[in-house]
Design a protein around this motif. Structure first.
Motif, PDB file in Angstrom:
ATOM      1  N   VAL A 136      39.682   7.245   5.481  1.00  0.00           N
ATOM      2  CA  VAL A 136      40.337   6.026   6.015  1.00  0.00           C
ATOM      3  C   VAL A 136      40.109   4.864   5.058  1.00  0.00           C
ATOM      4  CG1 VAL A 136      40.182   4.291   7.864  1.00  0.00           C
ATOM      5  CG2 VAL A 136      40.280   6.706   8.444  1.00  0.00           C
ATOM      6  N   ARG A 176      43.267   2.276   4.992  1.00  0.00           N
ATOM      7  CA  ARG A 176      43.616   2.109   6.406  1.00  0.00           C
ATOM      8  C   ARG A 176      42.479   1.483   7.217  1.00  0.00           C
ATOM      9  NH1 ARG A 176      45.108   7.613   6.263  1.00  0.00           N
ATOM     10  NH2 ARG A 176      43.595   7.985   7.920  1.00  0.00           N
ATOM     11  N   ALA A 177      41.358   1.237   6.548  1.00  0.00           N
ATOM     12  CA  ALA A 177      40.219   0.649   7.272  1.00  0.00           C
ATOM     13  C   ALA A 177      40.493  -0.827   7.557  1.00  0.00           C
ATOM     14  CB  ALA A 177      38.954   0.793   6.444  1.00  0.00           C
ATOM     15  N   LYS A 178      40.022  -1.276   8.714  1.00  0.00           N
ATOM     16  CA  LYS A 178      40.182  -2.687   9.077  1.00  0.00           C
ATOM     17  C   LYS A 178      38.957  -3.497   8.703  1.00  0.00           C
ATOM     18  CE  LYS A 178      43.135  -1.855  13.061  1.00  0.00           C
ATOM     19  NZ  LYS A 178      43.266  -1.970  14.507  1.00  0.00           N
ATOM     20  N   ALA A 179      37.822  -2.822   8.622  1.00  0.00           N
ATOM     21  CA  ALA A 179      36.574  -3.518   8.305  1.00  0.00           C
ATOM     22  C   ALA A 179      35.580  -2.511   7.752  1.00  0.00           C
ATOM     23  CB  ALA A 179      36.002  -4.171   9.566  1.00  0.00           C
ATOM     24  N   ILE A 180      34.607  -3.012   7.021  1.00  0.00           N
ATOM     25  CA  ILE A 180      33.553  -2.134   6.484  1.00  0.00           C
ATOM     26  C   ILE A 180      32.196  -2.755   6.778  1.00  0.00           C
ATOM     27  CG2 ILE A 180      33.822  -3.174   4.167  1.00  0.00           C
ATOM     28  CD1 ILE A 180      32.974  -0.422   3.030  1.00  0.00           C
ATOM     29  N   ARG A 181      31.293  -1.933   7.253  1.00  0.00           N
ATOM     30  CA  ARG A 181      29.950  -2.440   7.558  1.00  0.00           C
ATOM     31  C   ARG A 181      29.192  -2.689   6.254  1.00  0.00           C
ATOM     32  NH1 ARG A 181      30.411   1.633  11.450  1.00  0.00           N
ATOM     33  NH2 ARG A 181      30.282   0.902  13.596  1.00  0.00           N
ATOM     34  N   THR A 186      27.420   0.456   5.280  1.00  0.00           N
ATOM     35  CA  THR A 186      28.266   1.436   4.586  1.00  0.00           C
ATOM     36  C   THR A 186      28.479   1.023   3.138  1.00  0.00           C
ATOM     37  OG1 THR A 186      29.418   1.811   6.683  1.00  0.00           O
ATOM     38  CG2 THR A 186      30.465   2.658   4.712  1.00  0.00           C
ATOM     39  N   THR A 219      34.008   7.835  14.885  1.00  0.00           N
ATOM     40  CA  THR A 219      33.179   6.628  14.821  1.00  0.00           C
ATOM     41  C   THR A 219      31.864   6.855  15.535  1.00  0.00           C
ATOM     42  OG1 THR A 219      35.240   5.406  14.968  1.00  0.00           O
ATOM     43  CG2 THR A 219      33.232   4.146  15.168  1.00  0.00           C
ATOM     44  N   ASN A 258      36.241   9.156   8.070  1.00  0.00           N
ATOM     45  CA  ASN A 258      36.087   7.703   7.938  1.00  0.00           C
ATOM     46  C   ASN A 258      36.167   7.263   6.478  1.00  0.00           C
ATOM     47  OD1 ASN A 258      35.986   6.869  10.540  1.00  0.00           O
ATOM     48  ND2 ASN A 258      33.772   6.802  10.702  1.00  0.00           N
ATOM     49  N   LEU A 310      37.706  -0.785  16.392  1.00  0.00           N
ATOM     50  CA  LEU A 310      36.536   0.065  16.168  1.00  0.00           C
ATOM     51  C   LEU A 310      36.908   1.291  15.353  1.00  0.00           C
ATOM     52  CD1 LEU A 310      33.587  -0.053  16.980  1.00  0.00           C
ATOM     53  CD2 LEU A 310      34.100   1.422  18.907  1.00  0.00           C
ATOM     54  N   GLY A 327      39.126   1.390  13.097  1.00  0.00           N
ATOM     55  CA  GLY A 327      39.360   0.986  11.718  1.00  0.00           C
ATOM     56  C   GLY A 327      38.108   0.492  11.033  1.00  0.00           C
ATOM     57  N   LEU A 328      36.973   0.541  11.753  1.00  0.00           N
ATOM     58  CA  LEU A 328      35.701   0.088  11.174  1.00  0.00           C
ATOM     59  C   LEU A 328      34.999   1.264  10.525  1.00  0.00           C
ATOM     60  CD1 LEU A 328      33.525  -2.148  10.906  1.00  0.00           C
ATOM     61  CD2 LEU A 328      32.599  -1.359  13.079  1.00  0.00           C
ATOM     62  N   VAL A 329      34.659   1.114   9.251  1.00  0.00           N
ATOM     63  CA  VAL A 329      34.024   2.199   8.498  1.00  0.00           C
ATOM     64  C   VAL A 329      32.597   1.824   8.193  1.00  0.00           C
ATOM     65  CG1 VAL A 329      34.102   3.522   6.374  1.00  0.00           C
ATOM     66  CG2 VAL A 329      36.214   2.884   7.525  1.00  0.00           C
TER      67      VAL A 329
END
Lengths: 230, 82
Positions: B42, B47-52, B55, A7, B39, A226, A228-230
């Motif tokens: 992921v 498996r990601a919890k959030a995406i910007r 991104t 990250t 990433n 954090l 898990g944030l991509v």
């Protein structure tokens, strides 16, 4: 699984920043090396010394608690609430100084089995507490070096240490006080004051550790988010 | 394995399908978007919890798609822990 460092790499981008970020992040854990080494040495000395004494005691070359060579089983009273003019002592207090002999020590020169047992029960909890605290502290630091402070394992170990100290602050004085009462009863007749008092230091250290563990648990959850944030 | 922290969602990610349609590999897309392969993996594996938004913007730009092509709400296909 993606790591926290990935990250960091993404956030700053680029191979050079990646290297710097990883170096800095790994450098953050370096200060724990010294603490882990010191706690490890303290643990080995404590456990080693304890085991060595236990092994030597049956052969008459050492003594531990109420057992071994030239052992005496002693018990001290609580606050006697007396004053003395110290007339018979070598101690010569200055003018205007009152001598307050708060404690009396009774020692059995040739303790019986019961006296050895109660003397052991009076002193053993404190030693077990010390060894356990040093052991768990060492495990906490080792885990922090490997996984970082913001990890569920670190929080769990810190919580264990906190609860252990809380329980110890009550149980340790309770066992020691009860053993003192019983030992005193084998040494002298008459009432004596052995008040039970909680271990305030352990109590507040336990509360502080539990609070710190709660704060770190929140930090751990944030770190997981954090990651898990991509 | 998705982290088990009780955060359940029903969002599916179709990155693998879009990659296949565009003839791209994960590594190539990671280079173009500026996200690490780890990433992106992921994200691809759900498996990601959030995406910007940044991104998402970069992915849509490079894949020539809309966010709706990449993500979908799929309550009928079971819960996903994130």
């Amino acid at each position: 699984m993606a790591s926290f460092l990935d990250t960091i790499d993404f956030r700053y981008g680029g191979a050079i920043v990646e290297g710097v970020a990883k170096k800095r992040a790994s450098g953050l854990r370096d200060p724990l090396n010294l603490l882990t080494t010191l706690s490890g040495m303290a643990l080995y000395l404590l456990v080693g010394g304890f085991l060595l004494t236990v092994c030597l005691t049956p052969f008459g070359k050492g003594s531990i608690f109420g057992y071994g060579h030239d052992v005496v089983a002693c018990v001290a009273t609580g606050d006697m609430g007396m004053t003395s003019d110290s007339g018979n002592w070598l101690l010569r207090p200055h003018a205007g100084v009152t001598v307050v002999p708060t404690h009396i020590n009774l020692c059995a020169n040739s303790p019986s089995a019961a006296q050895r047992w109660w003397y052991t029960m009076e002193n053993l909890p404190g030693w077990l507490t010390l060894i356990t605290v040093v052991l768990v502290t060492h495990l906490v630091l080792q885990h922090a070096r490997g996984q970082g402070p913001y990890s569920p394992g670190f929080v769990a170990r810190l919580r264990f240490l906190g609860w252990f100290l809380l329980a110890d602050s009550v149980l340790n004085p309770a066992i020691a006080t009860y053993a003192s009462h019983r030992l005193w009863a084998t040494l002298a007749d008459g009432p004596v004051d052995h008040p039970w008092r909680p271990g305030w230091t352990a109590l507040f250290a336990g509360i502080a550790l539990l609070s710190l563990a709660q704060v770190l648990a929140v930090g751990t959850a944030m770190r997981e988010d954090l990651e898990g944030l991509v | 394995m998705p982290p088990d922290n009780g955060e359940i969602h029903f969002i599916g990610v179709h990155l693998d399908r879009l990659l296949e349609q565009r003839g791209l590999t994960l590594t190539e897309l990671a280079d173009r978007v500026g996200v690490t392969v780890v990433n992106l993996s992921v994200l691809k594996n759900g498996r990601a919890k959030a995406i910007r938004f940044s991104t998402l913007t970069a992915l849509c730009r490079e894949l020539g798609c809309q966010p709706g092509d990449l993500l979908s709400y799929r309550p009928d296909q079971g819960e996903v822990n994130a």
